[in-house]
Design a protein around this motif. Sequence first.
Motif, PDB file in Angstrom:
ATOM      1  N   PRO A   1       0.798  -1.233   0.000  1.00  0.00           N
ATOM      2  CA  PRO A   1       0.000   0.000   0.000  1.00  0.00           C
ATOM      3  C   PRO A   1       0.828   1.279   0.000  1.00  0.00           C
ATOM      4  CG  PRO A   1      -0.944  -1.588   1.518  1.00  0.00           C
ATOM      5  CD  PRO A   1       0.382  -2.132   1.091  1.00  0.00           C
ATOM      6  N   TRP A   2       2.125   1.175   0.311  1.00  0.00           N
ATOM      7  CA  TRP A   2       2.984   2.362   0.324  1.00  0.00           C
ATOM      8  C   TRP A   2       2.958   3.075  -1.026  1.00  0.00           C
ATOM      9  CZ3 TRP A   2       4.887   5.178   4.035  1.00  0.00           C
ATOM     10  CH2 TRP A   2       5.977   6.029   3.827  1.00  0.00           C
ATOM     11  N   ARG A   3       2.759   2.323  -2.106  1.00  0.00           N
ATOM     12  CA  ARG A   3       2.722   2.922  -3.444  1.00  0.00           C
ATOM     13  C   ARG A   3       1.520   3.844  -3.622  1.00  0.00           C
ATOM     14  NH1 ARG A   3       3.776  -2.630  -6.975  1.00  0.00           N
ATOM     15  NH2 ARG A   3       5.795  -3.188  -6.035  1.00  0.00           N
ATOM     16  N   GLN A   4       0.507   3.661  -2.805  1.00  0.00           N
ATOM     17  CA  GLN A   4      -0.708   4.472  -2.918  1.00  0.00           C
ATOM     18  C   GLN A   4      -0.590   5.787  -2.131  1.00  0.00           C
ATOM     19  OE1 GLN A   4      -3.952   1.975  -1.617  1.00  0.00           O
ATOM     20  NE2 GLN A   4      -3.118   0.185  -2.689  1.00  0.00           N
ATOM     21  N   PHE A   5       0.411   5.907  -1.294  1.00  0.00           N
ATOM     22  CA  PHE A   5       0.600   7.120  -0.498  1.00  0.00           C
ATOM     23  C   PHE A   5       1.102   8.251  -1.389  1.00  0.00           C
ATOM     24  CE2 PHE A   5       0.864   5.882   4.187  1.00  0.00           C
ATOM     25  CZ  PHE A   5       0.245   4.648   4.004  1.00  0.00           C
ATOM     26  N   SER A   6       0.562   9.442  -1.202  1.00  0.00           N
ATOM     27  CA  SER A   6       1.085  10.608  -1.890  1.00  0.00           C
ATOM     28  C   SER A   6       2.395  11.014  -1.216  1.00  0.00           C
ATOM     29  CB  SER A   6       0.081  11.766  -1.816  1.00  0.00           C
ATOM     30  OG  SER A   6       0.008  12.263  -0.480  1.00  0.00           O
TER      31      SER A   6
ATOM     32  N   ASN B   1      -1.920  -2.997   7.420  1.00  0.00           N
ATOM     33  CA  ASN B   1      -2.823  -3.483   6.374  1.00  0.00           C
ATOM     34  C   ASN B   1      -4.272  -3.442   6.837  1.00  0.00           C
ATOM     35  OD1 ASN B   1      -0.764  -3.918   4.560  1.00  0.00           O
ATOM     36  ND2 ASN B   1      -0.587  -6.098   4.956  1.00  0.00           N
ATOM     37  N   ASP B   2      -4.508  -3.848   8.082  1.00  0.00           N
ATOM     38  CA  ASP B   2      -5.865  -3.808   8.632  1.00  0.00           C
ATOM     39  C   ASP B   2      -6.355  -2.371   8.760  1.00  0.00           C
ATOM     40  OD1 ASP B   2      -5.979  -6.550   8.791  1.00  0.00           O
ATOM     41  OD2 ASP B   2      -5.389  -6.636  10.905  1.00  0.00           O
ATOM     42  N   LEU B   3      -5.472  -1.493   9.239  1.00  0.00           N
ATOM     43  CA  LEU B   3      -5.857  -0.089   9.422  1.00  0.00           C
ATOM     44  C   LEU B   3      -6.207   0.585   8.101  1.00  0.00           C
ATOM     45  CD1 LEU B   3      -3.489   1.472  12.102  1.00  0.00           C
ATOM     46  CD2 LEU B   3      -5.977   1.467  12.123  1.00  0.00           C
ATOM     47  N   ILE B   4      -5.397   0.355   7.081  1.00  0.00           N
ATOM     48  CA  ILE B   4      -5.631   0.993   5.791  1.00  0.00           C
ATOM     49  C   ILE B   4      -6.967   0.531   5.200  1.00  0.00           C
ATOM     50  CG2 ILE B   4      -4.805   1.138   3.402  1.00  0.00           C
ATOM     51  CD1 ILE B   4      -1.938   1.043   4.585  1.00  0.00           C
ATOM     52  N   LYS B   5      -7.293  -0.736   5.381  1.00  0.00           N
ATOM     53  CA  LYS B   5      -8.577  -1.244   4.894  1.00  0.00           C
ATOM     54  C   LYS B   5      -9.752  -0.607   5.638  1.00  0.00           C
ATOM     55  CE  LYS B   5      -6.765  -5.780   3.528  1.00  0.00           C
ATOM     56  NZ  LYS B   5      -6.732  -7.226   3.852  1.00  0.00           N
TER      57      LYS B   5
ATOM     58  N   LYS C   1      -9.638   2.331   7.697  1.00  0.00           N
ATOM     59  CA  LYS C   1      -9.671   3.783   7.862  1.00  0.00           C
ATOM     60  C   LYS C   1      -9.068   4.560   6.703  1.00  0.00           C
ATOM     61  CE  LYS C   1      -9.458   3.535  12.924  1.00  0.00           C
ATOM     62  NZ  LYS C   1      -8.809   4.074  14.148  1.00  0.00           N
ATOM     63  N   GLY C   2      -8.499   3.871   5.735  1.00  0.00           N
ATOM     64  CA  GLY C   2      -7.836   4.570   4.658  1.00  0.00           C
ATOM     65  C   GLY C   2      -6.471   5.080   5.074  1.00  0.00           C
ATOM     66  N   ILE C   3      -5.784   5.731   4.146  1.00  0.00           N
ATOM     67  CA  ILE C   3      -4.423   6.179   4.423  1.00  0.00           C
ATOM     68  C   ILE C   3      -4.395   7.310   5.448  1.00  0.00           C
ATOM     69  CG2 ILE C   3      -2.376   7.266   3.409  1.00  0.00           C
ATOM     70  CD1 ILE C   3      -3.042   5.748   0.804  1.00  0.00           C
ATOM     71  N   ASP C   4      -5.242   8.315   5.253  1.00  0.00           N
ATOM     72  CA  ASP C   4      -5.241   9.446   6.191  1.00  0.00           C
ATOM     73  C   ASP C   4      -5.670   9.005   7.583  1.00  0.00           C
ATOM     74  OD1 ASP C   4      -4.342  11.301   4.333  1.00  0.00           O
ATOM     75  OD2 ASP C   4      -6.370  11.817   3.673  1.00  0.00           O
ATOM     76  N   GLY C   5      -6.631   8.094   7.649  1.00  0.00           N
ATOM     77  CA  GLY C   5      -7.069   7.580   8.946  1.00  0.00           C
ATOM     78  C   GLY C   5      -5.968   6.788   9.632  1.00  0.00           C
ATOM     79  N   THR C   6      -5.183   6.073   8.844  1.00  0.00           N
ATOM     80  CA  THR C   6      -4.051   5.322   9.394  1.00  0.00           C
ATOM     81  C   THR C   6      -3.003   6.272   9.949  1.00  0.00           C
ATOM     82  OG1 THR C   6      -4.388   3.467   7.871  1.00  0.00           O
ATOM     83  CG2 THR C   6      -2.193   3.711   8.829  1.00  0.00           C
ATOM     84  N   ILE C   7      -2.713   7.327   9.203  1.00  0.00           N
ATOM     85  CA  ILE C   7      -1.734   8.319   9.682  1.00  0.00           C
ATOM     86  C   ILE C   7      -2.215   8.948  10.990  1.00  0.00           C
ATOM     87  CG2 ILE C   7      -0.647  10.545   9.177  1.00  0.00           C
ATOM     88  CD1 ILE C   7      -0.742   9.729   6.200  1.00  0.00           C
ATOM     89  N   SER C   8      -3.502   9.257  11.066  1.00  0.00           N
ATOM     90  CA  SER C   8      -4.060   9.841  12.295  1.00  0.00           C
ATOM     91  C   SER C   8      -3.939   8.874  13.468  1.00  0.00           C
ATOM     92  CB  SER C   8      -5.527  10.215  12.081  1.00  0.00           C
ATOM     93  OG  SER C   8      -5.652  11.234  11.106  1.00  0.00           O
TER      94      SER C   8
END
Length: 207
Positions: A80-85, A179-183, A185-192
Amino acid sequence: MNKLATVLLTTPIVIAAPYAAAAQAQLHPAQIQLQQNIESVLKIARNDNLSDQQKIRQIEHYADNYLDYQRIAALAVGLPWRQFSPKQKTDFIAAFKEMMIAMYSRSALLGASTTKVKLLPKLVDNGRNRIDVFTEVQTKNGNRYEVSYQLYKTGSAYKLYNIRVDGVSMVTVYRNQFNDLIKQKGIDGTISTVRAKGLKKADAIKD
């Protein structure tokens, strides 16, 4: 107290018998650097003139020279790192670093006087500028664990990008959580979540 990623911070803090000059001459440069890191940060950890917070910040500043937080974060996230801006990557790396320091620095300082580490002669060259250096860590209760530090060379220094404790990989343990978090909460939710230090410790060693 359980700890796997604690080793990331305690690697240079744990007590190790210094090698004689003759023995050092036969060590790989990566092993020599690890030994020097141990001795340098141990000096900070045992400085009674510093508060715990001052010790943590000095250790963090020192570790910045030898830990590749960007690569650790990328490996911990996985595909999923490839999907991060670019901004999301920068924000995640900063949050991940602060979370790890907050989670493990205190226990690292507490373990400085009781944990022992021995640099092992074992060395694995994985090719592609990757090398594993091994130590044996002994906790205060006498339990022993083999810890491998995965490094790559950049310039004259070796930088750490992963740790394995008895074969358990730190980045793999965190990858399962991310991986669970990104599914969910999405990327921004994971960062939060990481920013709020909402992850569980990557546990693999018991004292």
